[in-house]
Design a protein around this motif. Structure first.
Motif, PDB file in Angstrom:
ATOM      1  N   GLU A 134      -9.994  -7.931  -2.296  1.00  0.00           N
ATOM      2  CA  GLU A 134      -8.848  -7.660  -3.156  1.00  0.00           C
ATOM      3  C   GLU A 134      -8.301  -6.259  -2.889  1.00  0.00           C
ATOM      4  N   ALA A 135      -6.982  -6.154  -2.785  1.00  0.00           N
ATOM      5  CA  ALA A 135      -6.341  -4.856  -2.590  1.00  0.00           C
ATOM      6  C   ALA A 135      -6.294  -4.080  -3.897  1.00  0.00           C
ATOM      7  N   ASP A 136      -6.244  -2.761  -3.782  1.00  0.00           N
ATOM      8  CA  ASP A 136      -5.966  -1.913  -4.940  1.00  0.00           C
ATOM      9  C   ASP A 136      -4.664  -1.181  -4.656  1.00  0.00           C
ATOM     10  N   TYR A 137      -3.567  -1.832  -4.982  1.00  0.00           N
ATOM     11  CA  TYR A 137      -2.233  -1.283  -4.747  1.00  0.00           C
ATOM     12  C   TYR A 137      -1.567  -0.933  -6.077  1.00  0.00           C
ATOM     13  N   PRO A 169     -14.991  -0.686  -2.946  1.00  0.00           N
ATOM     14  CA  PRO A 169     -13.870  -1.527  -2.517  1.00  0.00           C
ATOM     15  C   PRO A 169     -14.241  -2.307  -1.248  1.00  0.00           C
ATOM     16  N   GLY A 170     -13.855  -3.548  -1.206  1.00  0.00           N
ATOM     17  CA  GLY A 170     -14.212  -4.405  -0.086  1.00  0.00           C
ATOM     18  C   GLY A 170     -15.369  -5.326  -0.394  1.00  0.00           C
ATOM     19  N   PRO A 204       0.815  -1.222   0.000  1.00  0.00           N
ATOM     20  CA  PRO A 204       0.000   0.000   0.000  1.00  0.00           C
ATOM     21  C   PRO A 204       0.841   1.262   0.000  1.00  0.00           C
ATOM     22  N   THR A 228      -2.300 -11.276  -7.811  1.00  0.00           N
ATOM     23  CA  THR A 228      -3.318 -10.480  -7.132  1.00  0.00           C
ATOM     24  C   THR A 228      -3.018 -10.452  -5.636  1.00  0.00           C
ATOM     25  N   VAL A 229      -3.111  -9.272  -5.037  1.00  0.00           N
ATOM     26  CA  VAL A 229      -2.854  -9.117  -3.609  1.00  0.00           C
ATOM     27  C   VAL A 229      -4.187  -9.044  -2.872  1.00  0.00           C
ATOM     28  N   TRP A 230      -4.306  -9.822  -1.786  1.00  0.00           N
ATOM     29  CA  TRP A 230      -5.523  -9.871  -0.981  1.00  0.00           C
ATOM     30  C   TRP A 230      -5.238  -9.307   0.407  1.00  0.00           C
ATOM     31  N   VAL A 231      -6.159  -8.487   0.911  1.00  0.00           N
ATOM     32  CA  VAL A 231      -5.985  -7.861   2.216  1.00  0.00           C
ATOM     33  C   VAL A 231      -6.976  -8.396   3.251  1.00  0.00           C
TER      34      VAL A 231
END
Length: 474
Positions: A280-283, A430-431, A197, A272-275
């Protein structure tokens, strides 16, 4: 001098005095000085290594050192205490333009073109670290300006000066592996954080660092240690990720062997990055943790060639011809070229060319050397540049070659950015589960001559960049 005035004056002052290198007057002419006078920009980290290489030639005198961070530059300053020091490259231009033959630029990627171009326009030779530039437009511009001004140039991808790069080309041209159809390239990078992030904490700028100058053409933001000293490579605003870091080293092998031109298409897939669970993250300001990139080239002799790139721990398939226990590339990466008669493998920087299956090496009689070797293997690439400036020797990675190579690397990154690009669906936030559309996840068609994606216009925004006011390129 203000940035706008500086750029205007740089473009208008082409009649300024510069030392005439001996090759301009003929190789037999002894110039008033066969010492190369260099202004160096970015003198810590990798820059310190290049400076050491320049000094080791015994033919270089440093006019000025310029670095925005006194901490990183300290070792160089201590080694060369008598060289004048600056933080702002524009002051070097104002005070030392007439004293400098050449510039060395080893700053972060996003300031390569910003610093090098004004000096190049004044016919100053240029050694610029890889990747040559931060975006495709800058690479095309650097190539153009170098050609227009007839200067000696070199990108800092040292494998281009190795015997190994020439050996690989001679072997391929001997026909031992036939016509090449597929190339696999990979690296162990990134070895810095990616897929992370954007930092939100405002931290105090360390003493000795000019943060505004470090940002240069990038948008203003608060200082955070998440960017420095090396982690900038993983942020799109400053770096070019794993591919930008190592692509000009590893792709140099097939690029030199085959004289590859512009790719015709590019396609990517990334981690894909997961938080959270199903979140799903938006980085997207950060480069992805890993990626696979497919490039396609059209070649007059070999036909269509697929070049595949892997980073972040991803690897190509092991060839069936590789025996159990045989090494595939080296710990940092490698290149494999598949032909219709055999396979050629090289380690990082074109090292250790060998054929697969390995039994072929016992039967293969290497052709006689066809391409001139660069002497001094320990310092050859840097010495090659210095000798080019003084004696007119051909350089191994001049911008006529390094520019298109950098464009190819950055074309891969353009596909990565397209893959990362996401748009919230109507009514989603998001989320939510699966809230995004991904319009860039497609095969991008590239018109290299006109520097344009022809089937997805959004991607053309990333061919260049938004420059901070006052830092625009001209």
């Amino acid at each position: 001098m203000q940035r706008r005035k500086f750029l205007k004056n740089a473009a208008a002052a082409s009649a300024a005095f510069s030392i005439v290198p001996s090759h301009v007057l003929g190789k037999n002419h002894v110039a008033p000085s066969d010492t190369l006078y260099v202004g160096a920009f970015g003198v810590g980290g990798r820059g310190h290594g290049v400076i050491q290489g320049l000094a080791n030639t015994g033919k270089v005198k440093f006019v000025s050192f310029c670095d925005v961070d006194d901490r990183r530059a300290q070792g160089t300053y201590e080694q060369f205490p008598d060289v004048k020091r600056y933080k702002d490259f524009r002051k070097v231009y104002d005070k030392h333009l007439k004293d400098i033959d050449a510039v060395m630029v080893a700053t972060p990627d996003h300031t390569h073109a910003t610093i090098a171009l004004p000096f190049m326009r004044e016919k100053k030779h240029a050694y610029v670290e890889k990747p040559l530039t931060h975006n495709i437009h800058e690479a095309r511009l650097m190539t153009k300006v170098a050609a227009e001004n007839g200067i000696v140039t070199q990108m800092g991808n040292q494998g281009a000066s190795s015997d190994d790069s020439r050996i690989a080309r001679e072997w391929v041209e001997s026909g031992i592996i036939g016509k090449i159809h597929t190339i696999e390239c990979w690296t162990n990078r990134p070895v810095w954080p990616q897929g992370v992030p954007v930092p939100v904490e405002k931290q105090r700028v360390p003493k000795g660092l000019d943060w505004d100058l470090w940002l240069g053409p990038a948008a203003m933001r608060d200082y955070n240690e998440a960017y420095l000293p090396f982690k900038w490579r993983g942020w799109w605003d400053f770096g070019t990720g794993a591919l930008g870091d190592m692509g000009c080293h590893i792709m140099e092998t097939p690029f030199s062997v085959l004289d590859l031109g512009y790719p015709t298409e590019a396609e990517a897939s990334c981690t894909t990055v997961w938080v959270g669970d199903f979140i799903e993250a938006d980085y997207s300001p950060s480069c992805p943790p890993s990626s696979k990139i497919h490039l396609k080239f059209e070649h007059d002799f070999h036909g269509d060639i697929a070049l595949n790139w892997y980073d972040g721990g991803l690897m190509p398939d092991l060839p069936d011809e590789l025996k159990d226990g045989e090494q595939f590339g080296d710990g940092s990466g490698g290149t494999v070229m598949y032909g219709d008669k055999g396979i050629l493998v090289c380690d990082t920087y074109s090292r250790n060319a060998r054929l697969l299956p390995s039994d072929m090496m016992d039967l293969f009689k290497a052709p006689e050397a066809k391409y001139p070797r660069v002497p001094d293997s320990m310092n050859g690439h840097i010495a090659n540049f210095v000798n080019g400036c003084i004696n007119g020797d051909s350089t191994s990675s001049d911008f006529a070659k390094a520019g298109p190579l950098t464009e190819t690397v950055l074309m891969g990154n353009l596909a990565v950015k397209a893959y990362q690009y996401k748009v919230l669906q109507e009514g989603k936030k998001p989320g939510d589960w699966a809230p995004y559309d991904y319009p860039g996840r497609r095969k991008l068609l590239w018109d290299g001559e006109n520097m344009k994606i022809t089937n997805y216009d959004k991607a053309n925004e990333w061919v260049s960049r938004a420059y901070r006011k006052g830092w625009e390129l001209t």
